[in-house]
Design an enzyme around this catalytic site. Structure first.
Site, PDB file in Angstrom:
ATOM      1  N   ASP A  47      -7.022   4.254  -4.524  1.00  0.00           N
ATOM      2  CA  ASP A  47      -7.697   4.083  -3.226  1.00  0.00           C
ATOM      3  C   ASP A  47      -8.344   5.449  -2.964  1.00  0.00           C
ATOM      4  OD1 ASP A  47      -7.793   2.016  -0.813  1.00  0.00           O
ATOM      5  OD2 ASP A  47      -7.553   3.978   0.104  1.00  0.00           O
ATOM      6  N   LYS A  63       0.867  -1.191   0.000  1.00  0.00           N
ATOM      7  CA  LYS A  63       0.000   0.000   0.000  1.00  0.00           C
ATOM      8  C   LYS A  63       0.894   1.229   0.000  1.00  0.00           C
ATOM      9  CE  LYS A  63      -4.415   0.971   0.116  1.00  0.00           C
ATOM     10  NZ  LYS A  63      -5.536   0.161  -0.386  1.00  0.00           N
TER      11      LYS A  63
HETATM   12  P1  NDP Z   1     -12.944   7.634  -2.909  1.00  0.00           P
HETATM   13  O1  NDP Z   1     -11.955   8.677  -2.600  1.00  0.00           O
HETATM   14  O2  NDP Z   1     -13.356   7.412  -4.311  1.00  0.00           O
HETATM   15  O3  NDP Z   1     -14.253   7.829  -2.051  1.00  0.00           O
HETATM   16  C1  NDP Z   1     -14.245   7.900  -0.664  1.00  0.00           C
HETATM   17  C2  NDP Z   1     -15.586   8.382  -0.211  1.00  0.00           C
HETATM   18  O4  NDP Z   1     -15.644   8.353   1.210  1.00  0.00           O
HETATM   19  C3  NDP Z   1     -15.880   9.806  -0.626  1.00  0.00           C
HETATM   20  O5  NDP Z   1     -17.263   9.944  -0.784  1.00  0.00           O
HETATM   21  C4  NDP Z   1     -15.361  10.599   0.560  1.00  0.00           C
HETATM   22  O6  NDP Z   1     -15.987  11.863   0.672  1.00  0.00           O
HETATM   23  C5  NDP Z   1     -15.741   9.689   1.702  1.00  0.00           C
HETATM   24  N1  NDP Z   1     -14.781   9.832   2.809  1.00  0.00           N
HETATM   25  C6  NDP Z   1     -13.433   9.769   2.740  1.00  0.00           C
HETATM   26  N2  NDP Z   1     -12.891   9.972   3.948  1.00  0.00           N
HETATM   27  C7  NDP Z   1     -13.931  10.163   4.783  1.00  0.00           C
HETATM   28  C8  NDP Z   1     -14.030  10.413   6.151  1.00  0.00           C
HETATM   29  N3  NDP Z   1     -12.929  10.540   6.907  1.00  0.00           N
HETATM   30  N4  NDP Z   1     -15.266  10.539   6.689  1.00  0.00           N
HETATM   31  C9  NDP Z   1     -16.387  10.411   5.921  1.00  0.00           C
HETATM   32  N5  NDP Z   1     -16.348  10.190   4.603  1.00  0.00           N
HETATM   33  C10 NDP Z   1     -15.134  10.052   4.044  1.00  0.00           C
HETATM   34  O7  NDP Z   1     -12.338   6.262  -2.299  1.00  0.00           O
HETATM   35  P2  NDP Z   1     -12.725   4.773  -2.644  1.00  0.00           P
HETATM   36  O8  NDP Z   1     -14.151   4.650  -2.947  1.00  0.00           O
HETATM   37  O9  NDP Z   1     -11.721   4.261  -3.609  1.00  0.00           O
HETATM   38  O10 NDP Z   1     -12.391   4.052  -1.255  1.00  0.00           O
HETATM   39  C11 NDP Z   1     -13.348   3.971  -0.206  1.00  0.00           C
HETATM   40  C12 NDP Z   1     -12.951   2.840   0.724  1.00  0.00           C
HETATM   41  O11 NDP Z   1     -12.883   1.605  -0.001  1.00  0.00           O
HETATM   42  C13 NDP Z   1     -11.580   2.973   1.395  1.00  0.00           C
HETATM   43  O12 NDP Z   1     -11.631   2.366   2.658  1.00  0.00           O
HETATM   44  C14 NDP Z   1     -10.671   2.166   0.485  1.00  0.00           C
HETATM   45  O13 NDP Z   1      -9.521   1.713   1.154  1.00  0.00           O
HETATM   46  C15 NDP Z   1     -11.603   1.007   0.153  1.00  0.00           C
HETATM   47  N6  NDP Z   1     -11.298   0.246  -1.045  1.00  0.00           N
HETATM   48  C16 NDP Z   1     -11.135   0.859  -2.264  1.00  0.00           C
HETATM   49  C17 NDP Z   1     -10.897   0.086  -3.380  1.00  0.00           C
HETATM   50  C18 NDP Z   1     -10.785   0.685  -4.735  1.00  0.00           C
HETATM   51  O14 NDP Z   1     -10.631  -0.101  -5.689  1.00  0.00           O
HETATM   52  N7  NDP Z   1     -10.871   1.989  -4.913  1.00  0.00           N
HETATM   53  C19 NDP Z   1     -10.746  -1.368  -3.293  1.00  0.00           C
HETATM   54  C20 NDP Z   1     -11.021  -1.909  -1.979  1.00  0.00           C
HETATM   55  C21 NDP Z   1     -11.262  -1.108  -0.927  1.00  0.00           C
HETATM   56  P3  NDP Z   1     -15.247  13.156   0.074  1.00  0.00           P
HETATM   57  O15 NDP Z   1     -14.844  12.784  -1.329  1.00  0.00           O
HETATM   58  O16 NDP Z   1     -16.270  14.214   0.147  1.00  0.00           O
HETATM   59  O17 NDP Z   1     -14.063  13.368   0.957  1.00  0.00           O
HETATM   60  O1  2IT Z   2      -7.889  -1.664  -0.914  1.00  0.00           O
HETATM   61  C1  2IT Z   2      -7.792  -2.133  -2.066  1.00  0.00           C
HETATM   62  O2  2IT Z   2      -7.912  -3.342  -2.282  1.00  0.00           O
HETATM   63  C2  2IT Z   2      -7.567  -1.209  -3.165  1.00  0.00           C
HETATM   64  N1  2IT Z   2      -7.516   0.002  -2.939  1.00  0.00           N
HETATM   65  C3  2IT Z   2      -7.363  -1.719  -4.555  1.00  0.00           C
HETATM   66  C4  2IT Z   2      -5.964  -2.200  -4.745  1.00  0.00           C
HETATM   67  C5  2IT Z   2      -5.593  -2.593  -6.149  1.00  0.00           C
HETATM   68  O3  2IT Z   2      -4.397  -2.863  -6.309  1.00  0.00           O
HETATM   69  O4  2IT Z   2      -6.429  -2.636  -7.042  1.00  0.00           O
END
Ligand code: NDP
Ligand code: 2IT
Length: 445
Positions: A164, A124
């Protein structure tokens, strides 16, 4: 292995790394029995080697804003474990990023990637950069500066970063462009790339799709489906977006989304044009939750609150770690919620998980439920190696099969004598065994 002793030693070595210690504790508790029943793990020091990253790179990221002012952020890459494949895991850009958060995410990634059945190690990275209010050119300059340090450490068979929080298609484009310039090669060194330059169909939606596929499998064990179910999502980023689309497709109704400032309750459901509207707002770096309530006046905005107070059948937290606590879990239980699937990484606190387990709800931990994102990254790497692209249907079918198989593995290792499935235990054991056995095969490294 003695979990308490091990945790005491880790706390002394890494004081204050709260999220990292929380993630390690959960895994140790789950695997204790199987670890101690197999003395070869203890004699090879598997757990002592597994809890420490192979290496951590920390670097400064200087960049110039549109007014000519210089800023300096911190950049990191944590290469945690490479026993079963190249390090693989996302980059997070968010002001809260620190080493504890990246170590927790990298540690979780080891087991998640193992569960996908693909040859992917765990890693990460990220930065404390805050993209809010920045222009596209500022984001580009930041990404370029970040990659000027990172590029020496990564490669298509060494370490393959992805997105992420705060890192989506735009950032991956800027990062990839700089990598290509420095390395002078066009390879699959990042995933989540644009479709015209090596990306995979379905990757943007994959994490959310996968979480819903996993929840669908859990519901099926109770003879239930998404049809007619009310669903609460939090956040509205990459993960929540994909989840919203798939829930709607399967006949469910998404009634909440959230941001750091509060949540939206839309009784009529968030689907179709409303999702398109949210995507437009997101693309323009704006807050999205409040404006939604102006555009769709039947929706209500609850400032400073989380969506878990709404009565729903299924909850899918998709924002960030520790966003669903003990009281939230108690409220969900009281309101008749039957399933919770972690779209985000570790969004439920350990106290919340205890409440959920005590009340025998279906509960999918992030390392199982959100593994569809990295799995589809793995599929993107395969397509890059083959120099070939699979169709949307082909990728979606492979993703679906992977999620069904992860669900099976969790049931196999997590079912107790009464038939209740502890998916946390199941996911941790299944993920651990593959990595631990690979480490045994490869000697002390
Ligand atoms: P994004 O940045 O696309 O979206 C995150 C969302 O959560 C936004 O709506 C953001 O609001 C909100 N957010 C972020 N921080 C906070 C906080 N402290 N309190 C409340 N709301 C918050 O991220 P992702 O969708 O990519 O990731 C979301 C989660 O999923 C994370 O935990 C990430 O590790 C996990 N994840 C992501 C993957 C991926 O492929 N992208 C894969 C697996 C897991 P705002 O934009 O207004 O700040
Ligand atoms: O938390 C996760 O699994 C991710 N943010 C995606 C990682 C990846 O390599 O696609």
């Amino acid at each position: 292995m003695n979990v308490e002793k091990m945790m005491n030693a880790l706390e002394a070595k890494h004081p204050g790394e709260v999220e990292y210690l929380q993630a390690v504790h959960e895994v140790l508790e789950s695997i204790e029995e199987i670890y101690n029943a197999n003395p070869q793990f203890e004699s090879a020091g598997i757990i002592e080697r597994l809890v420490e990253p192979d290496r951590i790179l920390t670097f400064k990221v200087p960049w110039v804003d549109d007014n000519g002012k210089v800023h300096v952020n911190l950049g990191y890459r944590v290469q945690f474990n490479g026993a079963i494949g190249p390090y693989k895991g996302g980059l997070r850009f968010h002001p809260s990023v620190n080493l504890s958060i990246l170590k927790f995410l990298g540690f979780e990634q080891i087991f998640k990637n193992s569960l996908t059945s693909l040859p992917l190690g765990g890693g990460k990275g990220g930065s404390d950069f805050d993209a809010k209010g920045k222009s596209d050119t500022e984001i580009m300059r930041f990404c370029q500066s970040f990659m000027m340090e990172l590029w020496r450490l990564i490669g298509p068979d060494t370490d393959v970063p992805a997105g992420d929080i705060g890192v989506g298609g735009r950032e991956i484009g800027f990062l990839y462009g700089m990598y290509k310039k420095l390395a002078r090669e066009h390879t699959g060194v990042l995933t989540g790339k644009g479709l015209n330059w090596g990306g995979s169909l379905i990757r943007p939606e994959a994490t959310g799709f996968g979480a819903v596929y996993f929840a669908k499998e859990m519901l099926a064990t109770k003879g239930e489906s998404f049809e007619g179910k009310k669903v609460a999502l939090s956040g509205f980023g990459n993960v929540a977006w994909g989840a919203a689309i798939k829930v709607n497709e399967l006949g469910g109704k998404v009634v909440t989304i959230s941001g750091p400032d509060g949540y939206i309750y839309d009784e009529e459901g968030i689907s179709g044009d409303k999702i398109e509207y949210l995507l437009e707002l997101r693309a323009s770096n704006q807050d999205i939750v409040k404006p939604y309530s102006y555009e769709f006046p039947n929706a209500k905005f609850y400032a400073g609150k989380r969506p878990w107070e709404v009565a729903v059948d299924v909850a899918i937290p998709c924002a960030t770690q520790n966003e669903l606590g003990k009281e939230d879990a108690e409220t969900l239980v009281k309101n008749g919620c039957m399933a919770i699937a972690e779209g985000a990484n570790m969004p439920c606190t350990p106290e919340a998980v205890e409440v959920i387990h005590d009340n025998k709800l279906l509960f999918a931990p992030g390392k199982a439920a959100n593994a569809g994102g990295v799995a589809t990254s793995g599929l993107e790497m395969s397509q890059n190696s083959l120099k070939f692209s699979w169709s949307r249907e082909e990728v979606d079918e492979k993703l679906h099969t992977i999620m069904v198989n992860i669900h099976k593995a969790c049931v196999e290792h997590g079912k107790d004598a009464e038939g209740y499935v502890d998916y946390v235990k199941g996911a941790n054991i299944a993920g651990f065994l593959k990595v631990a056995n690979a480490m045994l095969d490869q000697g002390v490294l």
